[in-house]
Design a protein around this motif. Structure first.
Motif, PDB file in Angstrom:
ATOM      1  N   VAL A   1       0.844  -1.200   0.000  1.00 54.53           N
ATOM      2  CA  VAL A   1       0.000   0.000   0.000  1.00 54.53           C
ATOM      3  C   VAL A   1       0.878   1.249   0.000  1.00 54.53           C
ATOM      4  O   VAL A   1       0.576   2.221  -0.683  1.00 54.53           O
TER       5      VAL A   1
ATOM      6  N   PHE B   1       0.252   4.521  -2.684  1.00 46.40           N
ATOM      7  CA  PHE B   1      -0.539   5.559  -2.023  1.00 46.40           C
ATOM      8  C   PHE B   1       0.281   6.843  -1.973  1.00 46.40           C
ATOM      9  O   PHE B   1       1.468   6.811  -1.694  1.00 46.40           O
TER      10      PHE B   1
ATOM     11  N   ASN C   1      -5.119   6.881  -4.342  1.00 42.86           N
ATOM     12  CA  ASN C   1      -4.933   5.437  -4.267  1.00 42.86           C
ATOM     13  C   ASN C   1      -4.589   4.908  -5.653  1.00 42.86           C
ATOM     14  O   ASN C   1      -5.457   4.786  -6.505  1.00 42.86           O
TER      15      ASN C   1
ATOM     16  N   CYS D   1      -3.392   1.959  -6.010  1.00 45.58           N
ATOM     17  CA  CYS D   1      -3.410   0.504  -5.834  1.00 45.58           C
ATOM     18  C   CYS D   1      -4.509  -0.122  -6.688  1.00 45.58           C
ATOM     19  O   CYS D   1      -5.432   0.549  -7.119  1.00 45.58           O
TER      20      CYS D   1
ATOM     21  N   CYS E   1      -2.491   3.274   6.241  1.00 47.99           N
ATOM     22  CA  CYS E   1      -3.396   2.778   5.213  1.00 47.99           C
ATOM     23  C   CYS E   1      -3.244   1.271   5.073  1.00 47.99           C
ATOM     24  O   CYS E   1      -2.137   0.750   5.113  1.00 47.99           O
TER      25      CYS E   1
END
Length: 123
Positions: A33, A37, A54, A56, A119
């Motif tokens: 992450v 991020f 984000n 991801c 996160c």
């Protein structure tokens, strides 16, 4: 009978191996992450906009904290408070969180620092 034992041992070995792989993959996803991020800070008159991005391939949830310090004209800290916020971001999405310094209206200046983020992937 020996064939059944071997079959059971092989099945058990495959189940354990699959479980270990799933746990390792989940741990690697949580670690990654940080790689996908990002945060952009934009200072406003009465606080800071934090734009969370984000990058991801799955949804993440983020919790953040910061410290607001009110200061006198001489730069002396007159008060201090904590701010907190949370956000859930879908894969590839952005969200804004505002860190308000409105508690410092009676002060000449303010700072927002000690900003932390945590996160994790959404399961």
């Amino acid at each position: 009978m020996v064939a059944i034992r071997r079959l059971l041992a092989l099945s058990l070995g495959l189940m354990i191996g699959s479980t270990l792989f799933a746990v390792q993959a989940e741990a690697e996803a949580a670690d990654s992450v940080n790689d996908c991020f990002s945060v952009v800070r934009t200072e406003k008159d009465n606080g800071i906009d934090f734009e969370l991005s984000n990058g991801c391939d799955r949804s993440i949830t983020c919790n953040m904290q910061w410290t607001v310090q009110c200061e006198s004209a001489a730069g002396k800290v007159t008060s201090q408070s904590q701010g907190r916020a949370g956000a859930m971001l879908g894969a590839g999405s952005k969200s804004k969180v505002f860190g308000s310094a409105d508690s410092c209206r009676a002060s000449t200046a303010w700072t927002i620092d000690n900003v932390t983020f945590a996160c994790t992937p959404v399961r």
